[in-house]
Design a protein around this motif. Sequence first.
Motif, PDB file in Angstrom:
ATOM      1  N   ILE A  25       0.838  -1.207   0.000  1.00 32.30           N
ATOM      2  CA  ILE A  25       0.000   0.000   0.000  1.00 32.30           C
ATOM      3  C   ILE A  25       0.867   1.248   0.000  1.00 32.30           C
ATOM      4  CG2 ILE A  25      -1.722   1.289   1.319  1.00 32.30           C
ATOM      5  CD1 ILE A  25      -2.799  -1.370   2.341  1.00 32.30           C
ATOM      6  N   LEU A  26       1.897   1.267   0.829  1.00 30.81           N
ATOM      7  CA  LEU A  26       2.776   2.434   0.902  1.00 30.81           C
ATOM      8  C   LEU A  26       3.482   2.659  -0.438  1.00 30.81           C
ATOM      9  CD1 LEU A  26       4.339   1.798   4.423  1.00 30.81           C
ATOM     10  CD2 LEU A  26       2.480   3.369   3.849  1.00 30.81           C
ATOM     11  N   TYR A  27       3.973   1.589  -1.039  1.00 32.52           N
ATOM     12  CA  TYR A  27       4.692   1.687  -2.306  1.00 32.52           C
ATOM     13  C   TYR A  27       3.798   2.261  -3.403  1.00 32.52           C
ATOM     14  CZ  TYR A  27       6.626  -0.073  -6.749  1.00 32.52           C
ATOM     15  OH  TYR A  27       7.076  -0.190  -8.041  1.00 32.52           O
ATOM     16  N   HIS A  28       2.612   1.692  -3.569  1.00 33.66           N
ATOM     17  CA  HIS A  28       1.740   2.139  -4.656  1.00 33.66           C
ATOM     18  C   HIS A  28       1.222   3.554  -4.426  1.00 33.66           C
ATOM     19  CE1 HIS A  28       1.424  -1.235  -7.440  1.00 33.66           C
ATOM     20  NE2 HIS A  28       1.609  -2.013  -6.390  1.00 33.66           N
ATOM     21  N   THR A  29       1.020   3.927  -3.181  1.00 33.22           N
ATOM     22  CA  THR A  29       0.581   5.298  -2.910  1.00 33.22           C
ATOM     23  C   THR A  29       1.686   6.290  -3.248  1.00 33.22           C
ATOM     24  OG1 THR A  29      -0.877   4.494  -1.143  1.00 33.22           O
ATOM     25  CG2 THR A  29      -0.363   6.843  -1.154  1.00 33.22           C
ATOM     26  N   LEU A  30       2.915   5.958  -2.898  1.00 34.88           N
ATOM     27  CA  LEU A  30       4.036   6.837  -3.226  1.00 34.88           C
ATOM     28  C   LEU A  30       4.250   6.928  -4.740  1.00 34.88           C
ATOM     29  CD1 LEU A  30       6.579   5.809  -0.436  1.00 34.88           C
ATOM     30  CD2 LEU A  30       5.255   7.929  -0.579  1.00 34.88           C
ATOM     31  N   VAL A  31       4.052   5.800  -5.436  1.00 33.66           N
ATOM     32  CA  VAL A  31       4.152   5.829  -6.903  1.00 33.66           C
ATOM     33  C   VAL A  31       3.059   6.713  -7.487  1.00 33.66           C
ATOM     34  CG1 VAL A  31       3.938   4.450  -9.004  1.00 33.66           C
ATOM     35  CG2 VAL A  31       5.303   3.594  -7.091  1.00 33.66           C
ATOM     36  N   ALA A  32       1.831   6.560  -6.969  1.00 31.08           N
ATOM     37  CA  ALA A  32       0.716   7.357  -7.473  1.00 31.08           C
ATOM     38  C   ALA A  32       0.917   8.846  -7.214  1.00 31.08           C
ATOM     39  CB  ALA A  32      -0.584   6.891  -6.817  1.00 31.08           C
ATOM     40  N   MET A  33       1.568   9.171  -6.108  1.00 29.81           N
ATOM     41  CA  MET A  33       1.829  10.573  -5.774  1.00 29.81           C
ATOM     42  C   MET A  33       3.031  11.136  -6.535  1.00 29.81           C
ATOM     43  SD  MET A  33       1.212  10.274  -1.653  1.00 29.81           S
ATOM     44  CE  MET A  33       1.567  12.000  -1.320  1.00 29.81           C
ATOM     45  N   GLY A  34       3.727  10.278  -7.269  1.00 27.19           N
ATOM     46  CA  GLY A  34       4.894  10.712  -8.027  1.00 27.19           C
ATOM     47  C   GLY A  34       6.142  10.904  -7.191  1.00 27.19           C
ATOM     48  N   MET A  35       6.142  10.369  -5.972  1.00 26.26           N
ATOM     49  CA  MET A  35       7.276  10.550  -5.074  1.00 26.26           C
ATOM     50  C   MET A  35       8.388   9.550  -5.325  1.00 26.26           C
ATOM     51  SD  MET A  35       5.276  11.507  -1.516  1.00 26.26           S
ATOM     52  CE  MET A  35       6.817  11.931  -0.695  1.00 26.26           C
ATOM     53  N   ILE A  36       8.053   8.387  -5.897  1.00 27.40           N
ATOM     54  CA  ILE A  36       9.056   7.392  -6.258  1.00 27.40           C
ATOM     55  C   ILE A  36       8.679   6.804  -7.611  1.00 27.40           C
ATOM     56  CG2 ILE A  36       9.626   6.786  -3.870  1.00 27.40           C
ATOM     57  CD1 ILE A  36       7.945   4.240  -4.232  1.00 27.40           C
ATOM     58  N   PRO A  37       9.639   6.316  -8.386  1.00 26.21           N
ATOM     59  CA  PRO A  37       9.316   5.637  -9.651  1.00 26.21           C
ATOM     60  C   PRO A  37       8.848   4.211  -9.390  1.00 26.21           C
ATOM     61  CG  PRO A  37      11.686   5.653  -9.308  1.00 26.21           C
ATOM     62  CD  PRO A  37      11.103   6.451  -8.170  1.00 26.21           C
ATOM     63  N   ALA A  38       8.183   3.632 -10.357  1.00 27.41           N
ATOM     64  CA  ALA A  38       7.688   2.255 -10.232  1.00 27.41           C
ATOM     65  C   ALA A  38       8.812   1.274 -10.555  1.00 27.41           C
ATOM     66  CB  ALA A  38       6.493   2.049 -11.143  1.00 27.41           C
ATOM     67  N   LEU A  39       9.823   1.245  -9.696  1.00 25.04           N
ATOM     68  CA  LEU A  39      11.005   0.419  -9.943  1.00 25.04           C
ATOM     69  C   LEU A  39      10.684  -1.075  -9.925  1.00 25.04           C
ATOM     70  CD1 LEU A  39      13.614   2.358  -7.759  1.00 25.04           C
ATOM     71  CD2 LEU A  39      13.356   2.413 -10.248  1.00 25.04           C
ATOM     72  N   LEU A  40       9.684  -1.461  -9.124  1.00 21.57           N
ATOM     73  CA  LEU A  40       9.342  -2.876  -8.980  1.00 21.57           C
ATOM     74  C   LEU A  40       8.023  -3.221  -9.657  1.00 21.57           C
ATOM     75  CD1 LEU A  40      10.401  -3.374  -5.250  1.00 21.57           C
ATOM     76  CD2 LEU A  40      11.628  -4.134  -7.293  1.00 21.57           C
ATOM     77  N   GLY A  41       7.627  -2.411 -10.654  1.00 19.84           N
ATOM     78  CA  GLY A  41       6.386  -2.689 -11.353  1.00 19.84           C
ATOM     79  C   GLY A  41       5.209  -2.678 -10.399  1.00 19.84           C
ATOM     80  N   GLY A  42       4.441  -3.759 -10.394  1.00 17.46           N
ATOM     81  CA  GLY A  42       3.310  -3.881  -9.478  1.00 17.46           C
ATOM     82  C   GLY A  42       3.686  -4.359  -8.099  1.00 17.46           C
ATOM     83  N   LEU A  43       4.945  -4.638  -7.858  1.00 15.41           N
ATOM     84  CA  LEU A  43       5.534  -5.056  -6.579  1.00 15.41           C
ATOM     85  C   LEU A  43       5.190  -6.487  -6.189  1.00 15.41           C
ATOM     86  CD1 LEU A  43       7.208  -3.896  -4.053  1.00 15.41           C
ATOM     87  CD2 LEU A  43       4.993  -3.824  -2.925  1.00 15.41           C
ATOM     88  N   PHE A  44       3.906  -6.831  -6.132  1.00 19.84           N
ATOM     89  CA  PHE A  44       3.518  -8.129  -5.589  1.00 19.84           C
ATOM     90  C   PHE A  44       4.132  -9.276  -6.382  1.00 19.84           C
ATOM     91  CE2 PHE A  44       0.914 -11.513  -3.965  1.00 19.84           C
ATOM     92  CZ  PHE A  44       0.533 -11.090  -2.700  1.00 19.84           C
ATOM     93  N   GLY A  45       4.014  -9.216  -7.709  1.00 22.19           N
ATOM     94  CA  GLY A  45       4.551 -10.285  -8.533  1.00 22.19           C
ATOM     95  C   GLY A  45       6.060 -10.340  -8.527  1.00 22.19           C
ATOM     96  N   VAL A  46       6.709  -9.186  -8.656  1.00 22.26           N
ATOM     97  CA  VAL A  46       8.179  -9.138  -8.709  1.00 22.26           C
ATOM     98  C   VAL A  46       8.779  -9.629  -7.402  1.00 22.26           C
ATOM     99  CG1 VAL A  46      10.170  -7.618  -8.942  1.00 22.26           C
ATOM    100  CG2 VAL A  46       8.174  -7.282 -10.405  1.00 22.26           C
ATOM    101  N   VAL A  47       8.266  -9.127  -6.288  1.00 24.63           N
ATOM    102  CA  VAL A  47       8.788  -9.533  -4.978  1.00 24.63           C
ATOM    103  C   VAL A  47       8.495 -11.004  -4.719  1.00 24.63           C
ATOM    104  CG1 VAL A  47       8.585  -9.156  -2.485  1.00 24.63           C
ATOM    105  CG2 VAL A  47       8.679  -7.201  -4.039  1.00 24.63           C
ATOM    106  N   SER A  48       7.339 -11.487  -5.146  1.00 24.53           N
ATOM    107  CA  SER A  48       7.009 -12.905  -4.953  1.00 24.53           C
ATOM    108  C   SER A  48       7.978 -13.813  -5.703  1.00 24.53           C
ATOM    109  CB  SER A  48       5.574 -13.177  -5.423  1.00 24.53           C
ATOM    110  OG  SER A  48       4.641 -12.523  -4.597  1.00 24.53           O
ATOM    111  N   VAL A  49       8.364 -13.429  -6.901  1.00 30.94           N
ATOM    112  CA  VAL A  49       9.353 -14.222  -7.645  1.00 30.94           C
ATOM    113  C   VAL A  49      10.693 -14.235  -6.917  1.00 30.94           C
ATOM    114  CG1 VAL A  49      10.681 -14.342  -9.788  1.00 30.94           C
ATOM    115  CG2 VAL A  49       8.226 -13.902  -9.885  1.00 30.94           C
TER     116      VAL A  49
END
Length: 446
Positions: A25-49
């Motif tokens: 939740i924190l990651y996607h909110t920061l991405v939506a606010m433009g505070m960080i780039p989407a380095l991990l895509g959707g996060l859930f899938g990348v981190v799960s792999v």
Amino acid sequence: MILSGDALTKRVSALGFFVLFPGFILYHTLVAMGMIPALLGGLFGVVSVMLFVVYCALLSSQLHVLLSATRGYALLTFAFFAYVLLWALVNFGLVGGGIMRAALIQTIETLVLWLVLFIMGYRVPLDSPRLARAFWLAFALIAGYLLFHVATTGQWMFFARRMVEEGGENVSTYQGYARSALVLLVFLIAISERAVVRAGLIVLGAFVMFVLGARSELYAFLALTLVLLLLWAGMSVKYMLTLLAVIAALIALVVSQFEALAGSRQLQVLDLSGTSSWLARQNLGQRASEQILANPLLGRFGGHIRSPEITGGYAHSMISAWVNYGLLGFVLYLGLTVSAFVGATYRLLFVGARDARWVFAFSINFVCLLLIVLAKPVFWPLPALGWGAFANALVTSRQRQSSDATQQAGPAGTRRGAPGQHDAARDSQGCNDNESGTSDLRPSAL
């Protein structure tokens, strides 16, 4: 410092548990606010792999205890994983083609998530103060931000994707937010001990789930909290008063804000017949039922896929497991969650277990069972977290029973025939007791 395989698995599980749920939740909110780039895509899938690779390397260090201390439950879980993989490979080998390839890929993605969440649920240290502090801090940030959002915009819905002008596909839908918030709240309720803290969590948690907009998760959370409060109210007057206070607070909130809430999608449950998503799900469920009736034993692997690019046409309930993996796959899939829920319920009601592990196992399996019956397809990965949580509670209970038995028997060198020595050893142990307390890799069509 060199960590054992078991200690490393616990640390990885704690980190992964935080990242995949409140961290999501924190990651996607920061991405939506433009505070960080989407380095991990959707996060859930990348981190799960990433976690899948680590867990595969560490799995051998976990298997002996996991298989021996869960009374065959873990073995049945791994047998289900193997069955699903074999089923998908055989169907792809026999039929082939783009649709079968898409179905095979979707199944492998789901298996990766299942294995990751199962091992995570099994080894996550629910008694870790550091993990608890991290979850409390994340919850405070999330709830505070949503309160600010409602107060400043007057909108009782939060859609992170609307904050992004370009690249919105990198920001999660409300389903991803709600899934993570649900697990966050279940964890905090399980580890909390005071009635007033749990009451505050329930009221504030209901607000969070409402604002995030996912009806299924919201009502599953409300159903869970009602069941838990009823369970605890039967054992304590304090919880009876808490139950009444929570109900009164929620009613007062709804009544005071009824005009603002009346048009929300959450209250559309009062008249689902007019909602497009409900009608679409009805049609998908009817199609799945027809496929099952046509072949009740084998189902129709990949029958929910109309084209290799559109893989979200599954029934939003547990019958999607029957369609995709046949009757046996359906029985195993449903049986794992039912047995975990029944086992945890027995511990809470009849054994009197109050350990956070049993509360968490009961809670997560309750919401998963409710949702796979009513709203979630077989590709929704969260039930595997419930399977792992149940295995976690079983193993911990078995280890504590063994520890208690060892303490009662005394040190290994004690002679049972010597008068007074056994009692002395038992007293010494008592004084020195140190027992430590969808496939989500791609978006759904709905």
